[in-house]
Design a protein around this motif. Structure first.
Motif, PDB file in Angstrom:
ATOM      1  N   GLY A 155       0.788  -1.226   0.000  1.00 51.97           N
ATOM      2  CA  GLY A 155       0.000   0.000   0.000  1.00 51.97           C
ATOM      3  C   GLY A 155       0.818   1.273   0.000  1.00 51.97           C
ATOM      4  N   THR A 156       0.077   2.373   0.117  1.00 51.59           N
ATOM      5  CA  THR A 156       0.674   3.695   0.296  1.00 51.59           C
ATOM      6  C   THR A 156       0.261   4.185   1.682  1.00 51.59           C
ATOM      7  N   SER A 157       0.967   5.178   2.167  1.00 52.30           N
ATOM      8  CA  SER A 157       0.693   5.647   3.530  1.00 52.30           C
ATOM      9  C   SER A 157       1.299   7.026   3.723  1.00 52.30           C
ATOM     10  N   GLY A 158       0.989   7.639   4.842  1.00 48.01           N
ATOM     11  CA  GLY A 158       1.647   8.878   5.237  1.00 48.01           C
ATOM     12  C   GLY A 158       2.778   8.530   6.192  1.00 48.01           C
ATOM     13  N   GLY A 159       3.956   9.080   5.979  1.00 50.36           N
ATOM     14  CA  GLY A 159       5.106   8.756   6.821  1.00 50.36           C
ATOM     15  C   GLY A 159       5.110   9.592   8.097  1.00 50.36           C
ATOM     16  N   ASP A 227     -10.357   7.189   8.627  1.00 49.13           N
ATOM     17  CA  ASP A 227     -10.574   8.346   7.761  1.00 49.13           C
ATOM     18  C   ASP A 227      -9.212   8.874   7.303  1.00 49.13           C
ATOM     19  N   PHE A 228      -9.184   9.445   6.112  1.00 51.44           N
ATOM     20  CA  PHE A 228      -7.941   9.975   5.545  1.00 51.44           C
ATOM     21  C   PHE A 228      -7.671  11.396   6.065  1.00 51.44           C
ATOM     22  N   TYR A 229      -8.741  12.161   6.330  1.00 51.47           N
ATOM     23  CA  TYR A 229      -8.572  13.572   6.683  1.00 51.47           C
ATOM     24  C   TYR A 229      -8.560  13.782   8.205  1.00 51.47           C
ATOM     25  N   GLY A 231      -9.339  11.831  10.596  1.00 48.88           N
ATOM     26  CA  GLY A 231      -8.818  10.643  11.289  1.00 48.88           C
ATOM     27  C   GLY A 231      -7.301  10.587  11.302  1.00 48.88           C
ATOM     28  N   GLN A 232      -6.659  11.207  10.298  1.00 50.61           N
ATOM     29  CA  GLN A 232      -5.191  11.195  10.239  1.00 50.61           C
ATOM     30  C   GLN A 232      -4.610  12.565  10.608  1.00 50.61           C
ATOM     31  N   GLY A 233      -5.431  13.403  11.212  1.00 51.85           N
ATOM     32  CA  GLY A 233      -4.946  14.714  11.664  1.00 51.85           C
ATOM     33  C   GLY A 233      -4.556  15.627  10.513  1.00 51.85           C
ATOM     34  N   ARG A 234      -5.361  15.609   9.436  1.00 56.94           N
ATOM     35  CA  ARG A 234      -5.047  16.507   8.314  1.00 56.94           C
ATOM     36  C   ARG A 234      -5.747  17.855   8.515  1.00 56.94           C
ATOM     37  N   LEU A 235      -5.058  18.897   8.106  1.00 54.58           N
ATOM     38  CA  LEU A 235      -5.618  20.247   8.231  1.00 54.58           C
ATOM     39  C   LEU A 235      -6.317  20.669   6.940  1.00 54.58           C
ATOM     40  N   ASN A 261       4.137   5.005  10.113  1.00 56.41           N
ATOM     41  CA  ASN A 261       3.283   5.392   8.981  1.00 56.41           C
ATOM     42  C   ASN A 261       1.812   5.208   9.344  1.00 56.41           C
ATOM     43  N   ILE A 262       0.965   5.859   8.512  1.00 57.60           N
ATOM     44  CA  ILE A 262      -0.484   5.847   8.769  1.00 57.60           C
ATOM     45  C   ILE A 262      -1.197   5.429   7.485  1.00 57.60           C
ATOM     46  N   GLU A 263      -2.087   4.473   7.606  1.00 58.90           N
ATOM     47  CA  GLU A 263      -2.921   4.081   6.466  1.00 58.90           C
ATOM     48  C   GLU A 263      -4.278   3.647   6.985  1.00 58.90           C
ATOM     49  N   MET A 264      -5.021   2.860   6.200  1.00 57.52           N
ATOM     50  CA  MET A 264      -6.428   2.674   6.571  1.00 57.52           C
ATOM     51  C   MET A 264      -6.959   1.234   6.547  1.00 57.52           C
ATOM     52  N   GLU A 265      -6.067   0.252   6.496  1.00 52.07           N
ATOM     53  CA  GLU A 265      -6.564  -1.140   6.442  1.00 52.07           C
ATOM     54  C   GLU A 265      -5.788  -2.128   7.301  1.00 52.07           C
ATOM     55  N   ALA A 286       5.753   5.306   2.282  1.00 49.95           N
ATOM     56  CA  ALA A 286       5.312   6.624   2.768  1.00 49.95           C
ATOM     57  C   ALA A 286       5.370   7.606   1.599  1.00 49.95           C
ATOM     58  N   LEU A 287       4.234   8.206   1.280  1.00 56.38           N
ATOM     59  CA  LEU A 287       4.202   9.142   0.135  1.00 56.38           C
ATOM     60  C   LEU A 287       4.624  10.536   0.541  1.00 56.38           C
ATOM     61  N   LEU A 288       4.486  10.838   1.818  1.00 59.26           N
ATOM     62  CA  LEU A 288       4.787  12.198   2.285  1.00 59.26           C
ATOM     63  C   LEU A 288       5.181  12.133   3.755  1.00 59.26           C
ATOM     64  N   HIS A 289       5.718  13.240   4.243  1.00 55.90           N
ATOM     65  CA  HIS A 289       6.138  13.325   5.636  1.00 55.90           C
ATOM     66  C   HIS A 289       5.050  14.097   6.375  1.00 55.90           C
ATOM     67  N   ARG A 290       4.297  13.400   7.254  1.00 52.61           N
ATOM     68  CA  ARG A 290       3.125  14.021   7.844  1.00 52.61           C
ATOM     69  C   ARG A 290       3.435  15.152   8.828  1.00 52.61           C
ATOM     70  N   PHE A 291       4.669  15.227   9.348  1.00 52.45           N
ATOM     71  CA  PHE A 291       4.989  16.387  10.195  1.00 52.45           C
ATOM     72  C   PHE A 291       4.988  17.659   9.338  1.00 52.45           C
TER      73      PHE A 291
HETATM   74  O1  LIG Z   1      -1.207  10.062   4.135  1.00 52.92           O
HETATM   75  C1  LIG Z   1      -1.638   9.034   3.611  1.00 52.92           C
HETATM   76  C2  LIG Z   1      -1.207   8.604   2.337  1.00 52.92           C
HETATM   77  C3  LIG Z   1      -1.745   7.463   1.811  1.00 52.92           C
HETATM   78  N1  LIG Z   1      -2.682   6.798   2.523  1.00 52.92           N
HETATM   79  C4  LIG Z   1      -3.105   7.199   3.735  1.00 52.92           C
HETATM   80  O2  LIG Z   1      -3.987   6.579   4.343  1.00 52.92           O
HETATM   81  N2  LIG Z   1      -2.567   8.324   4.255  1.00 52.92           N
END
Ligand SMILES: O=c1cc[nH]c(=O)[nH]1
Ligand SMILES: O=P(O)(O)O[C@H]1O[C@H](CO)[C@@H](O)[C@H]1O
Length: 326
Positions: A155-159, A227-229, A231-235, A261-265, A286-291
């Protein structure tokens, strides 16, 4: 396909077995069949795997799938088709990878491709979507009498505290409170299941990463959210009820709890595989650095390269297990 070998460094390897006309070498004394934990299944005359458009009456599942040893799952249909085509080339399978047929073409819920002993399946986004797929996949593997199967989520995730492009092999899949557990509501009550993954497969994957170039890899905990937004602390969602400081504090706490990393499954994937006796691993880039933010600003070709890294790593693992790389 001529015969393929089955190497498992965690067990002694010997013996040859015929599965669906293939010579499979390995140790089958520890045969690990896929277990379903539902007494009602035995009493059913037919089992319709509705979201796969397959059934025990209309399809010969042991003949179609009995030789499966590796199942790779990931959110996107295009990615899992691309992975099937990639592994087709890597395993030097006969025929044109472009001609691979979607076994689930009778439905547009999920896609599924079989390449020798490898099954590649999409699962959509989030726990409900992957859990429906996993119920039907585990029943499919059970009905097909598959054994010694390993599942991978690619998968992909936020780092969290990692450079973008880093691959994370999950140590523990944890929930929003960093607990290694998955909560399922059954008949209005919460059932809690452990999310431990197979340590042996994880360390074998880490070893594989050290044999590859351009696949920077770490082992760490993976937080699974619903949640992607928010739920993952997105602004940057349509709703946001917290400050930048609060977001950073939560991510720092996650980092301190070993989350990389953070993902959803990952939690439901780990929990369901564990209950059913399946070895499993989660491998997400990790597609991006969440900090640093919430949006993926990397150019398209860079993101495509990142998404291929878990595929390259797992393909290397599979080739080693099949004796194609010593
Ligand atoms: O930040 C991300 C990137 C990919 N997938 C996620 O769930 N979060
Ligand atoms: O890249 P995939 O496998 O879809 O996984 C991640 O990406 C999706 C969000 O963009 C979620 O499903 C998350 O778990």
């Amino acid at each position: 396909m001529s015969g393929w070998k089955w190497n498992d460094s965690s067990r002694s390897c010997n013996g040859t077995e015929k599965i669906s006309g293939l010579s499979v070498h390995g140790n089958f004394q520890n045969k690990q069949y896929v277990q379903v934990k539902n007494p009602y299944l035995e009493t059913m005359e037919e089992d319709i795997l509705y979201h796969f458009s397959l059934s025990t009456k209309t399809h010969n599942l042991p003949e179609m799938f009995g030789d499966i040893k590796f199942v790779c799952v990931g959110g996107s249909t295009n990615r899992m088709k691309a992975f099937a085509q990639f592994i087709h080339q890597e395993l030097k399978q006969p025929g044109n990878p472009e001609d691979l047929r979607d076994i689930c073409e009778g439905t547009d819920r999920y896609c599924m491709y079989k390449v020798g002993p490898v099954l590649s399946i999409s699962h959509g986004m989030g726990v409900p979507s992957i859990s429906i797929m996993l119920h039907e996949l585990i029943k499919l593997l059970h009905h097909a009498q598959c054994r010694d199967v390993i599942l991978f989520r690619l998968g992909t995730s936020g780092g969290v505290g990692l450079a973008p492009g880093t691959v994370v092999i999950t140590d523990k899949a944890v929930d929003y409170s960093f607990r290694p557990q998955f909560e399922q509501v059954v008949l209005g009550k919460v059932i809690t299941r452990s999310t431990e993954l197979d340590e042996g497969v994880a360390s074998e994957l880490l070893q594989c990463s050290s044999e590859l170039q351009n696949v920077p890899t770490v082992i760490g905990n993976t937080m699974c959210t619903h949640d992607f937004y928010e739920g993952q602390g997105r602004l940057d969602g349509a709703l946001c009820s917290f400050s930048q400081e609060e977001k950073l504090e939560y991510l720092r706490n996650a980092y301190d709890a070993g989350v990389r990393n953070i993902e959803m499954e990952s939690t439901v994937f780990a929990a369901m595989c564990r209950v059913c006796g399946l070895k499993a691993a989660v491998v997400c880039v990790a597609l991006l650095h969440r900090f640093e933010g919430g949006q993926s600003t990397a150019p398209h070709d860079v993101l495509v390269d990142y998404q291929q890294r878990p595929q390259v790593l797992v393909s290397h693992f599979i080739k080693k297990r099949l004796g194609q790389i010593i």
